[in-house]
Each structure stands twice: as C-alpha cells, then as structure tokens.
Scaffold this motif. Sequence first.
Motif, PDB file in Angstrom:
ATOM      1  N   ASP A  12     -10.707   3.597  -1.913  1.00  0.00           N
ATOM      2  CA  ASP A  12     -10.820   4.985  -1.466  1.00  0.00           C
ATOM      3  C   ASP A  12      -9.693   5.323  -0.494  1.00  0.00           C
ATOM      4  OD1 ASP A  12     -12.422   7.554  -1.058  1.00  0.00           O
ATOM      5  OD2 ASP A  12     -12.398   6.761   0.986  1.00  0.00           O
ATOM      6  N   LEU A  13      -9.401   4.406   0.424  1.00  0.00           N
ATOM      7  CA  LEU A  13      -8.303   4.599   1.372  1.00  0.00           C
ATOM      8  C   LEU A  13      -6.974   4.742   0.634  1.00  0.00           C
ATOM      9  CD1 LEU A  13      -7.079   4.532   4.266  1.00  0.00           C
ATOM     10  CD2 LEU A  13      -7.006   2.035   4.038  1.00  0.00           C
ATOM     11  N   ALA A  14      -6.755   3.887  -0.367  1.00  0.00           N
ATOM     12  CA  ALA A  14      -5.495   3.910  -1.115  1.00  0.00           C
ATOM     13  C   ALA A  14      -5.306   5.230  -1.858  1.00  0.00           C
ATOM     14  CB  ALA A  14      -5.458   2.738  -2.093  1.00  0.00           C
ATOM     15  N   ILE A  15      -6.358   5.747  -2.475  1.00  0.00           N
ATOM     16  CA  ILE A  15      -6.273   7.011  -3.195  1.00  0.00           C
ATOM     17  C   ILE A  15      -5.941   8.154  -2.236  1.00  0.00           C
ATOM     18  CG2 ILE A  15      -7.566   8.690  -4.561  1.00  0.00           C
ATOM     19  CD1 ILE A  15      -6.754   6.132  -6.060  1.00  0.00           C
ATOM     20  N   LYS A  16      -6.567   8.148  -1.070  1.00  0.00           N
ATOM     21  CA  LYS A  16      -6.267   9.179  -0.074  1.00  0.00           C
ATOM     22  C   LYS A  16      -4.829   9.074   0.424  1.00  0.00           C
ATOM     23  CE  LYS A  16     -11.044   9.695   1.481  1.00  0.00           C
ATOM     24  NZ  LYS A  16     -12.046   9.358   2.518  1.00  0.00           N
ATOM     25  N   MET A  17      -4.318   7.834   0.477  1.00  0.00           N
ATOM     26  CA  MET A  17      -2.945   7.643   0.938  1.00  0.00           C
ATOM     27  C   MET A  17      -1.944   8.260  -0.032  1.00  0.00           C
ATOM     28  SD  MET A  17      -2.049   6.421   3.821  1.00  0.00           S
ATOM     29  CE  MET A  17      -3.532   5.489   4.146  1.00  0.00           C
ATOM     30  N   ILE A  18      -2.260   8.275  -1.332  1.00  0.00           N
ATOM     31  CA  ILE A  18      -1.390   8.907  -2.327  1.00  0.00           C
ATOM     32  C   ILE A  18      -1.141  10.371  -1.951  1.00  0.00           C
ATOM     33  CG2 ILE A  18      -1.273   9.711  -4.725  1.00  0.00           C
ATOM     34  CD1 ILE A  18      -2.732   7.202  -5.571  1.00  0.00           C
ATOM     35  N   LEU A  19      -2.203  11.062  -1.570  1.00  0.00           N
ATOM     36  CA  LEU A  19      -2.108  12.476  -1.236  1.00  0.00           C
ATOM     37  C   LEU A  19      -1.421  12.709   0.109  1.00  0.00           C
ATOM     38  CD1 LEU A  19      -5.733  13.523  -2.306  1.00  0.00           C
ATOM     39  CD2 LEU A  19      -3.626  13.707  -3.645  1.00  0.00           C
ATOM     40  N   LEU A  20      -1.736  11.856   1.071  1.00  0.00           N
ATOM     41  CA  LEU A  20      -1.215  12.053   2.419  1.00  0.00           C
ATOM     42  C   LEU A  20       0.296  11.790   2.527  1.00  0.00           C
ATOM     43  CD1 LEU A  20      -4.155  10.480   4.446  1.00  0.00           C
ATOM     44  CD2 LEU A  20      -3.531  12.895   4.338  1.00  0.00           C
ATOM     45  N   LEU A  21       0.800  10.832   1.770  1.00  0.00           N
ATOM     46  CA  LEU A  21       2.227  10.502   1.861  1.00  0.00           C
ATOM     47  C   LEU A  21       3.109  11.593   1.270  1.00  0.00           C
ATOM     48  CD1 LEU A  21       2.426   6.678   1.063  1.00  0.00           C
ATOM     49  CD2 LEU A  21       2.703   7.806   3.270  1.00  0.00           C
ATOM     50  N   LEU A  25       0.824  -1.197   0.000  1.00  0.00           N
ATOM     51  CA  LEU A  25       0.000   0.000   0.000  1.00  0.00           C
ATOM     52  C   LEU A  25       0.865   1.257   0.000  1.00  0.00           C
ATOM     53  CD1 LEU A  25      -2.629   1.625   0.361  1.00  0.00           C
ATOM     54  CD2 LEU A  25      -2.421   1.229   2.834  1.00  0.00           C
ATOM     55  N   MET A  26       1.852   1.291   0.857  1.00  0.00           N
ATOM     56  CA  MET A  26       2.688   2.475   0.974  1.00  0.00           C
ATOM     57  C   MET A  26       3.560   2.683  -0.262  1.00  0.00           C
ATOM     58  SD  MET A  26       1.601   3.796   3.623  1.00  0.00           S
ATOM     59  CE  MET A  26       0.427   3.241   4.849  1.00  0.00           C
ATOM     60  N   ARG A  27       4.113   1.630  -0.802  1.00  0.00           N
ATOM     61  CA  ARG A  27       4.971   1.753  -1.982  1.00  0.00           C
ATOM     62  C   ARG A  27       4.179   2.182  -3.219  1.00  0.00           C
ATOM     63  NH1 ARG A  27       8.223  -3.796  -0.443  1.00  0.00           N
ATOM     64  NH2 ARG A  27       9.859  -2.818   0.839  1.00  0.00           N
ATOM     65  N   GLN A  28       3.053   1.524  -3.443  1.00  0.00           N
ATOM     66  CA  GLN A  28       2.247   1.856  -4.624  1.00  0.00           C
ATOM     67  C   GLN A  28       1.620   3.245  -4.490  1.00  0.00           C
ATOM     68  OE1 GLN A  28       2.678   0.094  -7.071  1.00  0.00           O
ATOM     69  NE2 GLN A  28       3.034  -2.008  -6.435  1.00  0.00           N
ATOM     70  N   SER A  29       1.264   3.631  -3.278  1.00  0.00           N
ATOM     71  CA  SER A  29       0.698   4.963  -3.064  1.00  0.00           C
ATOM     72  C   SER A  29       1.748   6.041  -3.319  1.00  0.00           C
ATOM     73  CB  SER A  29       0.155   5.099  -1.630  1.00  0.00           C
ATOM     74  OG  SER A  29      -0.917   4.217  -1.410  1.00  0.00           O
ATOM     75  N   TYR A  30       2.951   5.816  -2.833  1.00  0.00           N
ATOM     76  CA  TYR A  30       4.010   6.797  -3.031  1.00  0.00           C
ATOM     77  C   TYR A  30       4.328   6.968  -4.514  1.00  0.00           C
ATOM     78  CZ  TYR A  30       8.400   9.312  -2.534  1.00  0.00           C
ATOM     79  OH  TYR A  30       9.389  10.259  -2.630  1.00  0.00           O
ATOM     80  N   GLN A  31       4.256   5.867  -5.255  1.00  0.00           N
ATOM     81  CA  GLN A  31       4.555   5.914  -6.693  1.00  0.00           C
ATOM     82  C   GLN A  31       3.333   6.256  -7.542  1.00  0.00           C
ATOM     83  OE1 GLN A  31       6.834   2.385  -7.931  1.00  0.00           O
ATOM     84  NE2 GLN A  31       7.566   2.186  -5.816  1.00  0.00           N
ATOM     85  N   ARG A  32       2.186   6.459  -6.904  1.00  0.00           N
ATOM     86  CA  ARG A  32       0.939   6.839  -7.573  1.00  0.00           C
ATOM     87  C   ARG A  32       0.511   5.804  -8.618  1.00  0.00           C
ATOM     88  NH1 ARG A  32      -0.290  12.514  -6.974  1.00  0.00           N
ATOM     89  NH2 ARG A  32       1.258  13.509  -5.619  1.00  0.00           N
TER      90      ARG A  32
END
Length: 266
Positions: free
Chosen positions: A255-264, A155-162
Amino acid sequence: NPYMDFQQWLVSLDSPNAQPAIYVSESEQLVHKLSFTAHRARYKVVLLWLPERLNVDASNKLLKQIEEPFGDTLFIMVSNNAKAILPTIYSRTQRIELKRLPDDVIADSLITRYSIDETDAMALAHNAEGNMITAINSISLSKESHRFLELFMELMRQSYQRHVKELKAWATDVASLGREQELRFLDYCQRLIRENFIYNLNVPQLNYLNREEASFSKNFARFINERNVIDIVTELDNASKDIAGNGNGKIVMFDLAIKMILLLKR
C-alpha cells in the motif's frame, strides 16, 4: 560497557521481535523486598528501567509504594518515553529531564574510540539526535543501514517507473525483515526523505548523509519538494503505526509503495 539499549536486551533474551513488559508478579516481588529493613545502608534504592513497560496491574501494585514510600526508600525511574508512562505513576514523580549531547561531542567520541571517518562520524552523531547509544549502534548496524539504503533506492526507483509487479516483490522482501526491523527501516526512510528535501537548499552544512546516501541523493533529491515531502513523511509514519499495531507487513508495504507512485510525480 556503560551504554545499554532495549534492543540489546531483547537480543540477550533471544527474542529480537518481542515486546516485553513488567508484570504484576515482578511488582509483588519488589514490594516484598522493600518490606525488609535496610541494615547496611541508609536507603533502599529501586532503579526502575523503562517504567513505561509496566502493565496496568503491575503499576497498580506499585502505586501505593510510589505514592507513599517508606522513609528509607527511593524510587529512581529511567524512561525513554515519558509520555507512555501510565498517568497514575507519572503524576506521582518528580521529573528530571536529561539534555541531549551536542553532535560534536558524540562525533569526537566516535572518531576517538572507533576510528570513524570525520564526515561519517558527524552524520552518525546528527542522526543519533544526542543519543550516544544510538550513534554507537549505528556503527555495528552498518550492514543493516546499507540494506535499508538498498531497499529505499529500490522503492523510489520502482515507484517512479510505476513497476507494480516489482513493488509487490519489494513489499514481500521488506515484510520478511520482521516487525522491529520494518519499523527501523521506516524510520530510516523518513530520515532520508527529510535529508533529501534539505539537500535541495544547497547548503552542505545542513545535510548529514553518509557517503553512500549522498551519492544517491545527488540525483534523487530533486524529486522531493514542497509539494510532496509532507505527504510522503505522513504515509511513512502511517505505515510505521500500522506495523507497530501488528498490521500485515506485505499489505502495509505494498500500500505504501502504490501511494509512493503517485506522490513522486507531484
């Protein structure tokens, strides 16, 4: 085994994702039993495990007995969440709060009984928050915890890389776990976010990560800071509430994953 938890009860019922309750029929049976006179003992004792699982009708059926019990009748209620007990029942009880076990007591027990490494034992004890059952279950759930760590890292890796496409697939994987495991996963995520925030303080004795988690946090912790930590935990908590309310797992997790993109990126 003196240690028993609700999840083990569900497994014994072959319904790991169920949410059992205590129904009015069971209350009626109990009231009937209490109408008999005790001959072999001074008292009749009712041990009611998880009174928060009483539904409204069952509570109303027992209310008179609890409010004005027979002279030879004692009610002992054991609750995991006193706030969830119906007020009509809760207000008629005498509360006795049981204190949590110290971390070192739990860790010593895990080391002695299960030959756990001292570092891992302290991490398990801290995360259990004084609950011996939770600490013991964490040992048997090591495969689950390993899987949760993998999902958290993805989750964190894919979110950071969008990587939106990959996050959609991730949401599907998490949703396939089922409601109860999803809730445990979200609790796990909240713990790791808090631990990674504390990791930045560079005070090792404040951190309770196992070796796998610490290895990941060494490089990840810098992305959790005072600008985003509260919002990340809030979004994880909101997702947990939605799943507990029978929300669609795929939608909630995506929805959580998309929000994580912005928050990280904060």
